[in-house]
Design an enzyme around this catalytic site. Structure first.
Site, PDB file in Angstrom:
ATOM      1  N   CYS A 146       0.827  -1.220   0.000  1.00 31.13           N
ATOM      2  CA  CYS A 146       0.000   0.000   0.000  1.00 31.13           C
ATOM      3  C   CYS A 146       0.858   1.266   0.000  1.00 31.13           C
ATOM      4  CB  CYS A 146      -0.972  -0.028   1.169  1.00 31.13           C
ATOM      5  SG  CYS A 146      -0.220  -0.484   2.745  1.00 31.13           S
TER       6      CYS A 146
HETATM    7  N1  LIG Z   1      -4.198  -4.184   5.155  1.00 28.31           N
HETATM    8  C1  LIG Z   1      -3.685  -3.539   4.131  1.00 28.31           C
HETATM    9  O1  LIG Z   1      -3.895  -2.311   3.964  1.00 28.31           O
HETATM   10  C2  LIG Z   1      -2.841  -4.264   3.122  1.00 28.31           C
HETATM   11  C3  LIG Z   1      -2.375  -3.533   2.019  1.00 28.31           C
HETATM   12  C4  LIG Z   1      -1.582  -4.174   1.063  1.00 28.31           C
HETATM   13  C5  LIG Z   1      -1.266  -5.503   1.237  1.00 28.31           C
HETATM   14  N2  LIG Z   1      -1.721  -6.191   2.320  1.00 28.31           N
HETATM   15  C6  LIG Z   1      -1.319  -7.579   2.450  1.00 28.31           C
HETATM   16  O2  LIG Z   1      -2.451  -8.420   2.384  1.00 28.31           O
HETATM   17  C7  LIG Z   1      -2.221  -9.599   3.176  1.00 28.31           C
HETATM   18  C8  LIG Z   1      -3.390  -9.710   4.182  1.00 28.31           C
HETATM   19  O3  LIG Z   1      -3.362  -8.546   5.000  1.00 28.31           O
HETATM   20  P1  LIG Z   1      -4.590  -8.105   5.916  1.00 28.31           P
HETATM   21  O4  LIG Z   1      -4.339  -6.695   6.272  1.00 28.31           O
HETATM   22  O5  LIG Z   1      -5.867  -8.510   5.272  1.00 28.31           O
HETATM   23  O6  LIG Z   1      -4.330  -9.030   7.193  1.00 28.31           O
HETATM   24  P2  LIG Z   1      -5.455  -9.585   8.233  1.00 28.31           P
HETATM   25  O7  LIG Z   1      -6.571  -8.632   8.337  1.00 28.31           O
HETATM   26  O8  LIG Z   1      -4.681  -9.916   9.460  1.00 28.31           O
HETATM   27  O9  LIG Z   1      -5.965 -10.937   7.543  1.00 28.31           O
HETATM   28  C9  LIG Z   1      -5.130 -12.050   7.400  1.00 28.31           C
HETATM   29  C10 LIG Z   1      -5.887 -13.183   6.763  1.00 28.31           C
HETATM   30  O10 LIG Z   1      -5.014 -14.290   6.561  1.00 28.31           O
HETATM   31  C11 LIG Z   1      -5.516 -15.435   7.259  1.00 28.31           C
HETATM   32  N3  LIG Z   1      -4.347 -16.175   7.784  1.00 28.31           N
HETATM   33  C12 LIG Z   1      -3.584 -15.842   8.843  1.00 28.31           C
HETATM   34  N4  LIG Z   1      -2.585 -16.741   8.981  1.00 28.31           N
HETATM   35  C13 LIG Z   1      -2.746 -17.664   7.996  1.00 28.31           C
HETATM   36  C14 LIG Z   1      -2.051 -18.829   7.616  1.00 28.31           C
HETATM   37  N5  LIG Z   1      -0.963 -19.264   8.273  1.00 28.31           N
HETATM   38  N6  LIG Z   1      -2.504 -19.540   6.559  1.00 28.31           N
HETATM   39  C15 LIG Z   1      -3.606 -19.140   5.875  1.00 28.31           C
HETATM   40  N7  LIG Z   1      -4.312 -18.026   6.197  1.00 28.31           N
HETATM   41  C16 LIG Z   1      -3.874 -17.294   7.233  1.00 28.31           C
HETATM   42  C17 LIG Z   1      -6.416 -14.893   8.339  1.00 28.31           C
HETATM   43  O11 LIG Z   1      -7.386 -15.890   8.643  1.00 28.31           O
HETATM   44  P3  LIG Z   1      -8.117 -15.985  10.107  1.00 28.31           P
HETATM   45  O12 LIG Z   1      -8.708 -14.635  10.393  1.00 28.31           O
HETATM   46  O13 LIG Z   1      -9.168 -17.020   9.872  1.00 28.31           O
HETATM   47  O14 LIG Z   1      -7.068 -16.396  11.069  1.00 28.31           O
HETATM   48  C18 LIG Z   1      -7.043 -13.678   7.630  1.00 28.31           C
HETATM   49  O15 LIG Z   1      -8.092 -14.074   6.794  1.00 28.31           O
HETATM   50  C19 LIG Z   1      -0.868  -9.399   3.878  1.00 28.31           C
HETATM   51  O16 LIG Z   1       0.130 -10.080   3.168  1.00 28.31           O
HETATM   52  C20 LIG Z   1      -0.662  -7.898   3.801  1.00 28.31           C
HETATM   53  O17 LIG Z   1       0.701  -7.536   3.814  1.00 28.31           O
HETATM   54  C21 LIG Z   1      -2.513  -5.596   3.269  1.00 28.31           C
END
Ligand SMILES: NC(=O)c1ccc[n+]([C@@H]2O[C@H](COP(=O)([O-])OP(=O)(O)OC[C@H]3O[C@@H](n4cnc5c(N)ncnc54)[C@H](OP(=O)(O)O)[C@@H]3O)[C@@H](O)[C@H]2O)c1
Length: 347
Positions: A146
């Site tokens: 991001c």
């Molecule tokens: N947030 C942002 O603004 C943003 C921006 C750009 C990129 N990203 C990237 O997008 C990805 C997700 O980020 P997020 O912000 O959505 O994080 P998040 O809200 O913490 O969500 C993480 C997701 O991954 C699942 N998960 C956790 N550990 C796992 C594992 N070992 N195996 C399979 N699934 C697993 C979780 O499932 P449960 O809830 O069921 O445990 C949840 O659905 C990351 O790589 C992050 O760097 C995020």
């Protein structure tokens, strides 16, 4: 043509935003939606804003559950996505919101992430020069981080036009707390964040630094070094990036405000989602909330000889899920803005 799509990480912020956009996409059918600790739950318990999908049950994030779809979105912690991606069929379009496949330099990956490099995929920021060609027909796409989305959009026109020096780039970004994901952390609870701003990853340590340097170096065609400082702002979503660089002055070519403005205006003139605002108007995170738009304004500081560009995006939309859907559309030959014709939310 209806395209079947699976979304992993559907209980998290990025996966939830992918689902919000796909639910309004005219060409896709949402297939499996998966999670990790929340597998077995009703989506409506975790993402109550996704009304049309509320009764869907989250499945386990396994290769078996994800394979068999035309497109798989991975919205997982880095490392987890590389492991799954490696086992998905070569013909499936896999779009990874995580960091695993963004960096081209294995050494930079190992230095900042401390694990083995999983390889490099086409980079899902279509507005960078030549990037749409790289995405057309791709079966693997790395969605940018991001912060890099905002920083690269802010400065790429200056570097691709040879207007900026590559050795004195300073970027400071403020982000809403959803950028850190949905997992509970003390520094992200309301009492810590409300009415307060704080920096983190200061001194070159943030993992997005090499990604920003990679994109700007490509735009310049020579190494660019970046000092990057992120800060946490008391808002749920949005990024405001302020990026500055020294303007390159050469004998016989004096660059000022008009030349700078013309370069940015030309770079983004035909872009559906990236806008140089009219002179005098400055970007705000609120104006892009929930939309795939990036808005920016620039100024030439004659006193220091620097350009200052301020760029606002929604970290979850243009900064993640919107960029992912836009890249999917390009890869599959769909209308680039399909599912993304959303205006911001105000006030
Ligand atoms: N947030 C942002 O603004 C943003 C921006 C750009 C990129 N990203 C990237 O997008 C990805 C997700 O980020 P997020 O912000 O959505 O994080 P998040 O809200 O913490 O969500 C993480 C997701 O991954 C699942 N998960 C956790 N550990 C796992 C594992 N070992 N195996 C399979 N699934 C697993 C979780 O499932 P449960 O809830 O069921 O445990 C949840 O659905 C990351 O790589 C992050 O760097 C995020």
């Amino acid at each position: 043509m209806t395209i079947s799509v699976a979304v992993s990480g559907a209980s998290g912020y990025a996966g939830g935003e992918v689902l919000r956009l796909l639910a309004g996409h005219p060409d896709v059918t949402i297939g499996a939606i998966t999670a990790h600790s929340n597998a077995g739950s009703r989506l409506g318990e975790l993402q109550p804003h996704l009304h049309g999908l509320a009764d869907r049950i989250l499945e386990d994030t396994t290769v078996d559950n994800l394979a068999g779809h035309d497109v798989v979105f991975l919205a997982l912690p880095h490392g987890a996505s590389a492991e799954i991606a490696a086992q998905l069929p070569a013909g499936t379009l896999v779009i990874d919101a995580g960091a695993d496949h963004r960096l081209e330099d294995p050494e930079a990956w190992e230095k900042f992430y401390g694990s083995a490099h999983a390889g490099t995929w086409p980079y899902g920021l279509p507005e960078l020069p030549g990037q749409r060609d790289a995405l057309r027909g791709a079966t693997r796409i790395a969605v940018p981080g991001c912060y890099p989305t905002s920083a690269l959009l802010a400065l790429a026109p200056g570097f691709s036009n040879g207007l900026l020096e590559g050795d004195d780039v300073v970027i400071v970004s403020a982000s809403g707390t959803s950028g850190a994901g949905k997992a509970a952390k003390v520094n992200l609870i309301g009492a810590e964040v409300m009415g307060s701003m704080s920096p983190y990853g200061v001194g070159g340590g943030h993992r997005h630094t090499p990604e920003i340097e990679q994109g700007l170096s490509k735009a310049l065609g020579a190494p660019v070094t970046v000092s990057f400082t992120p800060t946490l702002a008391p808002m749920s979503r949005g990024i405001l990036t302020t990026a500055t660089a020294k303007v390159r002055q050469q004998p016989g070519r004096s660059v000022g405000a008009a030349e700078l403005r013309a370069a940015w205006a030309e770079a983004y003139a035909d872009e559906p989602f990236v806008h140089l605002l009219p002179e005098g108007q400055w970007p705000s995170t609120k104006s892009v909330q929930g939309s795939n738009h990036a808005v920016m304004q620039l100024a030439f500081d004659e006193h220091t000889g620097r350009v200052i560009v301020c760029c606002a995006i929604d970290n979850l939309t243009k900064g993640t899920a919107g960029g992912a859907v836009q890249s999917m559309n390009i890869a599959l030959g769909l209308a680039e803005s399909a599912g993304l014709n959303l205006q911001g939310v105000a006030p």
